[in-house]
Design a protein around this motif. Structure first.
Motif, mmCIF file in Angstrom:
data_model
loop_
_atom_site.group_PDB
_atom_site.id
_atom_site.type_symbol
_atom_site.label_atom_id
_atom_site.label_comp_id
_atom_site.label_asym_id
_atom_site.label_seq_id
_atom_site.Cartn_x
_atom_site.Cartn_y
_atom_site.Cartn_z
ATOM 1 N N ILE A 83 19.302 9.111 -15.288
ATOM 2 C CA ILE A 83 20.180 9.762 -16.266
ATOM 3 C C ILE A 83 21.628 9.745 -15.787
ATOM 4 C CG2 ILE A 83 20.746 11.960 -17.400
ATOM 5 C CD1 ILE A 83 18.299 10.497 -18.603
ATOM 6 N N THR A 84 21.845 10.016 -14.504
ATOM 7 C CA THR A 84 23.205 9.991 -13.956
ATOM 8 C C THR A 84 23.839 8.621 -14.123
ATOM 9 O OG1 THR A 84 22.692 11.727 -12.358
ATOM 10 C CG2 THR A 84 24.567 10.304 -11.838
ATOM 11 N N MET A 85 23.085 7.581 -13.799
ATOM 12 C CA MET A 85 23.639 6.234 -13.888
ATOM 13 C C MET A 85 23.799 5.782 -15.338
ATOM 14 S SD MET A 85 24.457 5.678 -10.860
ATOM 15 C CE MET A 85 25.102 4.038 -11.112
ATOM 16 N N LEU A 86 22.905 6.197 -16.217
ATOM 17 C CA LEU A 86 23.089 5.873 -17.634
ATOM 18 C C LEU A 86 24.387 6.496 -18.150
ATOM 19 C CD1 LEU A 86 19.467 6.252 -19.068
ATOM 20 C CD2 LEU A 86 20.808 4.138 -18.890
ATOM 21 N N ASN A 87 24.625 7.736 -17.775
ATOM 22 C CA ASN A 87 25.873 8.386 -18.185
ATOM 23 C C ASN A 87 27.086 7.704 -17.567
ATOM 24 O OD1 ASN A 87 25.172 10.564 -19.983
ATOM 25 N ND2 ASN A 87 24.164 11.520 -18.237
ATOM 26 N N LYS A 88 26.992 7.394 -16.291
ATOM 27 C CA LYS A 88 28.108 6.743 -15.595
ATOM 28 C C LYS A 88 28.424 5.383 -16.220
ATOM 29 C CE LYS A 88 29.404 5.019 -11.082
ATOM 30 N NZ LYS A 88 30.549 4.972 -10.674
ATOM 31 N N ASN A 89 27.364 4.674 -16.636
ATOM 32 C CA ASN A 89 27.541 3.348 -17.225
ATOM 33 C C ASN A 89 27.792 3.410 -18.737
ATOM 34 O OD1 ASN A 89 27.211 2.118 -14.734
ATOM 35 N ND2 ASN A 89 24.999 1.963 -14.964
ATOM 36 N N LYS A 90 28.008 4.620 -19.238
ATOM 37 C CA LYS A 90 28.353 4.853 -20.638
ATOM 38 C C LYS A 90 27.291 4.324 -21.613
ATOM 39 C CE LYS A 90 33.321 4.938 -19.679
ATOM 40 N NZ LYS A 90 33.254 6.102 -18.933
ATOM 41 N N VAL A 95 19.992 5.830 -26.216
ATOM 42 C CA VAL A 95 19.240 5.355 -25.045
ATOM 43 C C VAL A 95 18.935 6.521 -24.106
ATOM 44 C CG1 VAL A 95 19.396 3.940 -22.951
ATOM 45 C CG2 VAL A 95 20.085 2.992 -25.152
ATOM 46 N N ILE A 96 19.915 7.361 -23.870
ATOM 47 C CA ILE A 96 19.714 8.513 -22.974
ATOM 48 C C ILE A 96 18.667 9.458 -23.537
ATOM 49 C CG2 ILE A 96 20.828 10.564 -21.994
ATOM 50 C CD1 ILE A 96 23.400 8.804 -21.763
ATOM 51 N N ASN A 97 18.726 9.720 -24.825
ATOM 52 C CA ASN A 97 17.744 10.618 -25.452
ATOM 53 C C ASN A 97 16.338 10.029 -25.440
ATOM 54 O OD1 ASN A 97 19.584 12.659 -25.919
ATOM 55 N ND2 ASN A 97 20.130 11.879 -27.952
ATOM 56 N N ILE A 98 16.220 8.719 -25.625
ATOM 57 C CA ILE A 98 14.900 8.073 -25.547
ATOM 58 C C ILE A 98 14.358 8.200 -24.126
ATOM 59 C CG2 ILE A 98 13.706 5.839 -25.580
ATOM 60 C CD1 ILE A 98 15.512 5.115 -27.999
ATOM 61 N N LYS A 100 15.088 10.468 -21.925
ATOM 62 C CA LYS A 100 14.731 11.868 -21.691
ATOM 63 C C LYS A 100 13.403 12.231 -22.347
ATOM 64 C CE LYS A 100 19.343 13.816 -21.014
ATOM 65 N NZ LYS A 100 20.378 14.698 -21.562
ATOM 66 N N SER A 101 13.222 11.863 -23.591
ATOM 67 C CA SER A 101 12.007 12.286 -24.296
ATOM 68 C C SER A 101 10.772 11.515 -23.839
ATOM 69 C CB SER A 101 12.186 12.164 -25.808
ATOM 70 O OG SER A 101 12.342 10.814 -26.185
ATOM 71 N N ASN A 105 7.343 12.883 -20.655
ATOM 72 C CA ASN A 105 5.896 12.939 -20.873
ATOM 73 C C ASN A 105 5.082 12.363 -19.724
ATOM 74 O OD1 ASN A 105 6.144 14.120 -23.440
ATOM 75 N ND2 ASN A 105 6.491 12.114 -24.365
ATOM 76 N N THR A 106 5.730 11.681 -18.787
ATOM 77 C CA THR A 106 4.994 11.044 -17.691
ATOM 78 C C THR A 106 5.293 11.638 -16.317
ATOM 79 O OG1 THR A 106 6.701 9.367 -17.370
ATOM 80 C CG2 THR A 106 4.947 8.835 -18.937
ATOM 81 N N ILE A 107 6.229 12.561 -16.259
ATOM 82 C CA ILE A 107 6.685 13.080 -14.964
ATOM 83 C C ILE A 107 5.537 13.646 -14.124
ATOM 84 C CG2 ILE A 107 8.040 14.941 -13.888
ATOM 85 C CD1 ILE A 107 10.225 14.332 -15.970
ATOM 86 N N ASP A 108 4.731 14.520 -14.689
ATOM 87 C CA ASP A 108 3.658 15.159 -13.908
ATOM 88 C C ASP A 108 2.641 14.143 -13.392
ATOM 89 O OD1 ASP A 108 4.752 17.690 -14.128
ATOM 90 O OD2 ASP A 108 3.522 18.246 -15.848
#
Length: 130
Positions: A83-90, A95-98, A100-101, A105-108
């Motif tokens: 997320i940090t790099m997506l934001n940094k790379n504008k 894309v960021i919301n996809i 995130k959502s 669902n796969t983190i755990d």
């Protein structure tokens, strides 16, 4: 840390609980994403442990592990880095919301797999004096 070891050995305490940072997937991520603030290799951690160094430390202290809980935040570190790099790379908000959502669902499940392989960022251990 030897002061701590000596103090525990000389004490009447029978049990020792500790939690230490491990050499883990997060450390690799920090090498890949040097522009993202490090959590494992920051100034707060003077060294990281491995399974072998945990065994050596237990031997030095004179304890035996009764129970270990291994878990980490490695996948959250991956998520944070992406997320940090997506934001940094504008990257677009879409894309960021996809990311995130869908990733949420796969983190755990991903973290559980890393925890089970003992490649996670933390160990909590209850040990008993020998």
């Amino acid at each position: 840390m030897s002061i701590f070891f000596d103090a525990f050995k000389e004490s009447t305490a029978k049990y020792l609980y500790y939690s230490v940072p491990m050499f883990s997937f997060s450390v690799i991520l920090e090498s890949i994403f040097p522009e993202v603030f490090p959590r494992q290799l920051s100034g707060g951690h003077t060294h990281l442990f491995t399974d072998e160094s945990i065994k050596k430390m237990n031997s030095i202290i004179g304890v035996e592990s009764l129970a270990e809980w291994r878990f980490g935040t490695d996948i959250m570190d991956l998520y944070r880095s992406i997320i940090t790099m997506l934001n940094k790379n504008k990257a677009s908000n879409k894309v960021i919301n996809i990311m995130k959502s869908e990733f949420a669902n796969t983190i755990d499940k991903l973290q559980t797999a890393i925890d089970e392989r003992h490649f996670c960022s933390e160990i909590h251990c209850l040990s008993v004096k020998l």
